[in-house]
Design a protein around this motif. Structure first.
Motif, PDB file in Angstrom:
ATOM      1  N   UNK A 410      33.185  34.877  27.156  1.00 54.97           N
ATOM      2  CA  UNK A 410      31.730  34.966  27.041  1.00 54.97           C
ATOM      3  C   UNK A 410      31.108  34.960  28.431  1.00 54.97           C
ATOM      4  N   UNK A 411      29.895  35.474  28.577  1.00 50.21           N
ATOM      5  CA  UNK A 411      29.196  35.393  29.863  1.00 50.21           C
ATOM      6  C   UNK A 411      28.609  34.003  30.060  1.00 50.21           C
ATOM      7  N   UNK A 425      24.442  39.910  37.532  1.00 54.44           N
ATOM      8  CA  UNK A 425      24.175  41.151  36.818  1.00 54.44           C
ATOM      9  C   UNK A 425      24.126  40.894  35.316  1.00 54.44           C
ATOM     10  N   UNK A 426      23.075  41.372  34.678  1.00 52.03           N
ATOM     11  CA  UNK A 426      22.946  41.233  33.220  1.00 52.03           C
ATOM     12  C   UNK A 426      23.692  42.385  32.560  1.00 52.03           C
ATOM     13  N   UNK A 427      24.719  42.053  31.813  1.00 45.50           N
ATOM     14  CA  UNK A 427      25.581  43.055  31.193  1.00 45.50           C
ATOM     15  C   UNK A 427      25.517  42.888  29.674  1.00 45.50           C
ATOM     16  N   UNK A 428      24.575  43.601  29.065  1.00 42.30           N
ATOM     17  CA  UNK A 428      24.389  43.457  27.619  1.00 42.30           C
ATOM     18  C   UNK A 428      25.571  43.976  26.825  1.00 42.30           C
ATOM     19  N   UNK A 429      26.359  44.862  27.427  1.00 41.69           N
ATOM     20  CA  UNK A 429      27.532  45.396  26.733  1.00 41.69           C
ATOM     21  C   UNK A 429      28.745  44.486  26.861  1.00 41.69           C
ATOM     22  N   UNK A 430      28.615  43.413  27.650  1.00 47.01           N
ATOM     23  CA  UNK A 430      29.705  42.444  27.846  1.00 47.01           C
ATOM     24  C   UNK A 430      30.975  43.127  28.344  1.00 47.01           C
ATOM     25  N   UNK A 431      30.773  44.053  29.274  1.00 48.11           N
ATOM     26  CA  UNK A 431      31.889  44.859  29.785  1.00 48.11           C
ATOM     27  C   UNK A 431      32.978  43.987  30.396  1.00 48.11           C
ATOM     28  N   UNK A 432      32.586  43.024  31.231  1.00 55.46           N
ATOM     29  CA  UNK A 432      33.581  42.182  31.892  1.00 55.46           C
ATOM     30  C   UNK A 432      34.341  41.341  30.888  1.00 55.46           C
ATOM     31  N   UNK A 433      33.652  40.850  29.862  1.00 53.05           N
ATOM     32  CA  UNK A 433      34.330  40.014  28.870  1.00 53.05           C
ATOM     33  C   UNK A 433      35.351  40.834  28.062  1.00 53.05           C
ATOM     34  N   UNK A 434      34.969  42.051  27.700  1.00 50.98           N
ATOM     35  CA  UNK A 434      35.921  42.918  26.974  1.00 50.98           C
ATOM     36  C   UNK A 434      37.107  43.275  27.874  1.00 50.98           C
ATOM     37  N   UNK A 435      36.861  43.509  29.142  1.00 51.46           N
ATOM     38  CA  UNK A 435      37.954  43.821  30.060  1.00 51.46           C
ATOM     39  C   UNK A 435      38.856  42.601  30.252  1.00 51.46           C
ATOM     40  N   UNK A 436      38.262  41.417  30.336  1.00 47.48           N
ATOM     41  CA  UNK A 436      39.060  40.188  30.435  1.00 47.48           C
ATOM     42  C   UNK A 436      39.940  40.010  29.205  1.00 47.48           C
ATOM     43  N   UNK A 437      39.389  40.293  28.035  1.00 50.41           N
ATOM     44  CA  UNK A 437      40.166  40.182  26.794  1.00 50.41           C
ATOM     45  C   UNK A 437      41.329  41.159  26.804  1.00 50.41           C
ATOM     46  N   UNK A 438      41.057  42.370  27.283  1.00 50.85           N
ATOM     47  CA  UNK A 438      42.127  43.383  27.349  1.00 50.85           C
ATOM     48  C   UNK A 438      43.237  42.933  28.296  1.00 50.85           C
ATOM     49  N   UNK A 439      42.847  42.411  29.456  1.00 53.11           N
ATOM     50  CA  UNK A 439      43.829  41.955  30.443  1.00 53.11           C
ATOM     51  C   UNK A 439      44.628  40.785  29.895  1.00 53.11           C
ATOM     52  N   UNK A 440      43.962  39.868  29.192  1.00 53.85           N
ATOM     53  CA  UNK A 440      44.672  38.730  28.629  1.00 53.85           C
ATOM     54  C   UNK A 440      45.717  39.174  27.604  1.00 53.85           C
TER      55      UNK A 440
END
Length: 496
Positions: A410-411, A425-440
């Motif tokens: 989560x942000x 940076x406000x990221x309404x698409x939660x891009x970093x969180x989805x990328x973190x999930x993918x990496x995990x």
């Protein structure tokens, strides 16, 4: 009456301001106005792009702001400052120092100020006296005394450069407010934690600290401090002052070389505080890595006492150090608590946000869950500018045997006004969180991941899914950011 063992402090007060406050009805109004001083994300990016060169004006601008609110930079000397920087462990070191100094009771008990950052739940945590955040009433009082003086047209602000701001940004303002608070409240010693770096940090306006400390170094804030350990060490060692003793901990050879070089330029002695032997003291802040921070704190306090209280009995000093290290606490670092709502849920929170600190966090959690069969859940977020892949790799490598049954991302968004942050940076698409999930998933092979829009939503999800089954014990590790940890403490525990 002061004795020869007393700290040489001056407790003269500033005259109260005569102007009426703009809006002092509540702590909430102070937080609202404080949040208005946050740096816009686009400006933060501009500073990063400049390589931090804009920060060279930081200290002269801070001195001008001090003049504006009625102080001279020499007034900082009255605070008998212990100045601490570092990449990993500087906050914990300051907590140990504050705790040790609070034990001093001869010839009188010292009043100890602590300025630290960031806060976990409430902004007033950043300014503490005798180990406790100042009250909401005192925070509001000193906030508006500082704010109104800065806003007043008289005296005019001395401009350091044509681009110098009319008001200090968030951190610098709180630094100013801490100075005003500590001078007005008559603290005997102020423990000042550097915000970022050291050389250009506003806390470095102090010219005559009693002693300086440099905690463990690593790569962080690379846009401002550089991408090599030598560059980081240069910035951190910038807090060393002429003829003022400095202490550090074991570092990489390249870092030690830079620290010694910068100290030599200032004719300042440097000593290395070796980690405390296992079992020498009971550590109030858990984690094997805290032996390093406690050792640095002990060295800093013993030097302060040597300078300010030269004839004190050695046995008393030993007792103060022992009790201070044992009684120290530092919420959000290697902290464990049982959910007040669900007794089967245990939270482990640690604000690790560098590879070095994540290594320590993962090893701490591995020890917490060793030889246990309970389910483990991960709640993670890293600040936008940090390498979340490196942090997740480090966590996976050192977190011990057994998998996390689910990883939640989560942000750093919460419902509290104190935690509003316009610098990210406000990221309404939660891009970093989805990328973190993918990496995990890539690292662990575990596809059980969840992305949620806020810390509160993540805590609610954990409570609903894992707290409802009272027969199954579940432990949650929340890490990657102190902002995340603060939000979790607020939402899951209700306090620090």
């Amino acid at each position: 009456m002061r004795t020869e063992n007393s700290p040489t402090c001056c407790h003269s007060r500033q005259k109260p301001i005569s102007s009426q406050p703009l809006d002092t009805d509540s702590y909430a109004s102070a937080i609202r106005d404080l949040n208005g001083l946050q740096t816009n994300y686009s400006i933060v990016q501009m500073v990063r792009a400049s390589g931090g060169r804009m920060n060279e004006y930081s200290i002269p601008e801070f001195e001008a702001f001090m003049e504006k609110i009625g102080y001279k930079v020499e007034d900082l000397d009255r605070l008998n400052i212990i100045h601490v920087t570092g990449t990993k462990g500087k906050g914990s070191t300051c907590a140990f120092v504050s705790s040790i100094m609070q034990q001093i009771d001869s010839p009188h008990r010292l009043k100890v100020g602590l300025f630290t950052s960031p806060h976990l739940i409430e902004a007033r945590e950043r300014i503490q006296i005798n180990g406790k955040p100042i009250s909401k009433e005192l925070f509001t009082k000193y906030f508006y005394e500082t704010y109104n003086r800065l806003k007043s047209p008289t005296p005019p602000l001395r401009k350091v450069s044509p681009t110098s701001p009319d008001m200090p940004m968030y951190f610098r303002f709180l630094n100013l407010m801490a100075v005003r608070t500590f001078l007005s409240e008559g603290v005997d010693v102020a423990v000042m934690e550097v915000g970022v770096g050291g050389q250009y940090d506003s806390t470095n306006a102090v010219r005559k600290p009693v002693v300086c400390g440099i905690a463990s170094l690593g790569l962080d804030h690379q846009s401002s401090l550089g991408s090599t350990i030598e560059s980081v060490a240069w910035h951190k060692a910038g807090i060393i002052k002429d003829n003022v003793p400095a202490f550090t901990v074991p570092q990489e050879d390249a870092a030690i070389e830079v620290i010694r070089s910068r100290a030599a330029e200032r004719n300042a002695p440097v000593a290395i505080a070796e980690p405390l032997p296992v079992g020498k003291y009971q550590l109030g802040i858990p984690g094997d890595h805290q032996r390093i921070n406690a050792a640095l704190a002990e060295a800093l306090c013993r030097e302060w006492i040597r300078v300010k209280m030269p004839n004190v009995d050695a046995a008393k000093v030993d007792s103060w150090v022992t009790d201070g290290i044992c009684q120290a606490s530092w919420p959000g670092r290697s902290q464990t608590f049982v959910s007040p709502r669900h007794q089967n849920l245990t939270w482990h929170v640690d604000g690790a946000h560098t590879v070095e600190s994540m290594t320590a966090c993962a090893k701490w959690f591995a020890g917490e869950r060793a030889n246990s069969s309970f389910k483990c859940v991960l709640l993670f977020n890293a600040a936008h500018e940090r390498s979340f892949k490196d942090l997740l790799q480090t966590l996976k490598k050192h977190a011990g045997e057994g998998e996390f049954v689910e990883a939640i991302f989560c942000p750093n968004i919460t419902n509290r006004a104190d935690s509003q942050n316009s610098t990210v940076h406000k990221d309404e698409k939660l891009t970093q969180q989805h990328e973190s999930a993918r990496i995990w998933t890539e690292l662990s092979g575990n596809t059980a991941t969840k992305v949620l829009p806020s810390i509160n939503a993540a805590v609610d999800y954990v409570n609903s899914k894992y707290g409802s089954d009272s027969s199954a014990e579940t432990h949650v590790l929340a890490t990657g950011s102190l902002h995340l940890v603060g939000g979790v403490l607020d939402a899951a525990k209700g306090s620090i």
